[in-house]
Structure formats: structure tokens, C-alpha cells
Design a protein around this motif. Structure first.
Motif, PDB file in Angstrom:
ATOM      1  N   ALA A 100       1.174   7.951   4.849  1.00  0.00           N
ATOM      2  CA  ALA A 100       0.303   8.912   4.651  1.00  0.00           C
ATOM      3  C   ALA A 100       0.238  10.162   5.910  1.00  0.00           C
TER       4      ALA A 100
ATOM      5  N   THR B 136      -7.065   5.593   5.835  1.00  0.00           N
ATOM      6  CA  THR B 136      -7.446   5.901   4.388  1.00  0.00           C
ATOM      7  C   THR B 136      -6.468   5.702   3.531  1.00  0.00           C
ATOM      8  N   GLY B 137      -5.194   5.937   4.007  1.00  0.00           N
ATOM      9  CA  GLY B 137      -3.959   5.813   3.123  1.00  0.00           C
ATOM     10  C   GLY B 137      -3.451   4.463   3.324  1.00  0.00           C
ATOM     11  N   ARG B 138      -4.086   3.686   4.201  1.00  0.00           N
ATOM     12  CA  ARG B 138      -3.502   2.406   4.275  1.00  0.00           C
ATOM     13  C   ARG B 138      -1.945   2.260   4.679  1.00  0.00           C
TER      14      ARG B 138
ATOM     15  N   ARG C 293       1.984   3.074  -2.327  1.00  0.00           N
ATOM     16  CA  ARG C 293       1.781   4.210  -3.526  1.00  0.00           C
ATOM     17  C   ARG C 293       0.674   4.822  -2.988  1.00  0.00           C
ATOM     18  N   ARG C 294      -0.334   4.181  -2.458  1.00  0.00           N
ATOM     19  CA  ARG C 294      -1.673   4.588  -1.772  1.00  0.00           C
ATOM     20  C   ARG C 294      -1.506   5.677  -0.693  1.00  0.00           C
ATOM     21  N   ALA C 295      -0.620   5.031   0.129  1.00  0.00           N
ATOM     22  CA  ALA C 295      -0.031   5.844   1.335  1.00  0.00           C
ATOM     23  C   ALA C 295       0.483   7.225   0.912  1.00  0.00           C
TER      24      ALA C 295
ATOM     25  N   LEU D   3       0.271   8.769  -1.962  1.00  0.00           N
ATOM     26  CA  LEU D   3      -0.709   9.858  -2.594  1.00  0.00           C
ATOM     27  C   LEU D   3      -1.265  10.697  -1.577  1.00  0.00           C
ATOM     28  N   PHE D   4      -2.041   9.791  -0.702  1.00  0.00           N
ATOM     29  CA  PHE D   4      -3.006  10.341   0.434  1.00  0.00           C
ATOM     30  C   PHE D   4      -2.011  11.462   1.227  1.00  0.00           C
TER      31      PHE D   4
ATOM     32  N   HIS E 293       0.933  -1.483   0.005  1.00  0.00           N
ATOM     33  CA  HIS E 293      -0.083  -0.005   0.127  1.00  0.00           C
ATOM     34  C   HIS E 293       0.937   1.161   0.164  1.00  0.00           C
TER      35      HIS E 293
END
Length: 232
Positions: free
Chosen positions: A209, A203-205, A64-66, A68-69, A62
């Protein structure tokens, strides 16, 4: 279960020791080192208790997701600082007597080394990663662990809050109020911030984040305060 309880107890005691050393014993140059060592020990305790990397927000799947958030939050903080800089009435809030001096080297040390390693890394690993997981939350949103970890995050700020009366914004709001009142409000505010940062983590996993948001707030605040004071 007994191993989880033992790890939680050890983690809390370790954090009590770390904040005492960092704020009352160690020289300034050792602050980042204390943060690094403590963060590493906390991750070790979490893994020893049986927690997976995902449970403490360190799952690479996770990342990349973290990121970005975290960058989205960083952008919001940067926008807020930008607005404060162009509004004359708000610039005075950055007059912080805790700034060591106006030397560029001192400011860069605080903003790029002391805060990222000694403050952000440790606090995000501890209060958005390890402690919520040890309290039974992990990668799930559960109010008990969220509030517990956030309350501990507030208490973590007791010793640092004793210097808040040197901040112009604090003085403007509280005037001649007692240090006990100022410190109590700071602890409560930190607890609320802990809940918000935990929302960002879930939310960002991942802890990256809230770490980026935290970094933007603290290091960004130092850089803005330096700019305001040096251009006054």
C-alpha cells in the motif's frame, strides 16, 4: 528479546552502510542492486529474529487489500500532479536541477528501475516493514514504533537532502537559506511522511500500500518534471 535487539542493531547499521554506499561510494548503476541486497538482508534479519511475514507487512493474505489501498493513494497523487500541470504557477516547481538530462532512456532508467528498486522497495521494506516490527509494532499501530521508525526514515534522508538546493521549489521557498536549514527541514518532512506512509501500511495491511503511494510520488515526480522541462 535479545535476538530482536541484535536484529534491530544490525538493521540500523546495515542501513547506515547502505545509504553511505549508495550516496557516496557506488556508481549510479549499482544503486538498485544495493537496494535489492539491503532489502533482502533486512527481511532475513527480521525472520531470524522470529517475526512473522504479517508483522513486516509481507503477508500474502492481505495482498489484495494492500494493493487496493495503494492504488487509491496512487490515484490521489496522480490527481495532484495533474492539477499542478494545468496551473501555470505550479509548473515551475518541477524545474529540478537534479534531473540527469532530458534523454528518454535516462528518465526511464530513473523512474522505472532506480527509484522502484533502489528507493521504494528498500525504504518500504525497511521503514514500513522491518524496523517498526523490530521496535515492537509489527501489524499493530503503536506510537512508539511508528515514531521511532519514522524518525529513522527522516535521518535516512540526510545525505540525499544535501542536493535539494538544486530544486526550484526548494529554492523558491528557502531562497538563500543555509544548507543545514534546508537539510533539517527535509529530514523533518521525511519523518512526517514516514508516519503517513505507516498509516497507509497499517490501513492496507501490507507494505504494498505505501509502496504504491511512494512510487507514484517519486517516479511520478520524475516523469512530470521531465515533461515540464522538455516542453519548456
Amino acid at each position: 528479546m535479545s535476538r530482536r535487539v541484535a536484529a534491530l542493531t544490525a538493521a540500523v547499521l546495515l542501513l547506515v552502510l547502505a545509504t553511505t554506499l549508495a550516496n557516496r561510494v557506488l556508481p549510479g548503476w549499482a544503486y538498485p542492486l544495493c537496494g535489492l541486497v539491503t532489502a533482502g538482508a533486512l527481511v532475513g534479519l527480521a525472520r531470524w529474529s522470529g517475526l512473522r511475514a504479517a508483522a513486516i507487512g509481507l503477508d500474502r493474505a492481505h495482498l489484495r487489500r494492500a494493493g487496493l489501498f495503494g492504488l487509491a493513494g496512487l490515484g490521489v497523487i496522480a490527481l495532484g500532479f495533474g492539477i499542478a500541470l494545468v496551473v501555470p504557477a505550479l509548473r515551475s516547481f518541477f524545474h529540478d536541477g537534479r534531473m540527469p538530462d532530458l534523454a528518454v532512456s535516462s528518465v526511464l532508467w530513473v523512474a522505472l528501475v532506480r527509484i522502484p528498486l533502489g528507493t521504494v522497495l528498500l525504504e518500504e521494506i525497511a521503514f514500513r516493514g522491518v524496523l517498526p516490527a523490530l521496535l515492537g509494532g509489527g501489524d499493530r499501530w503503536r506510537w512508539g514504533p511508528v515514531l521511532g521508525a519514522s524518525a529513522l526514515f527522516g535521518l535516512w534522508h540526510v545525505l540525499p537532502s544535501l542536493a535539494l538546493t538544486h530544486n526550484a521549489a526548494v529554492s523558491a521557498v528557502f531562497g538563500s537559506a543555509s544548507l543545514v536549514l534546508v537539510s533539517s527541514v527535509a529530514v523533518l518532512a521525511a519523518s512526517v511522511a514516514g508516519v503517513v506512509l505507516l498509516w497507509w501500511r497499517h490501513t492496507g495491511r501490507g507494505v504494498l500500500a505505501p509502496a504504491l503511494v511512494h512510487l507514484a510520488t517519486n517516479s511520478g515526480g520524475v516523469l512530470v518534471a521531465w515533461y515540464v522541462l522538455s516542453s519548456a
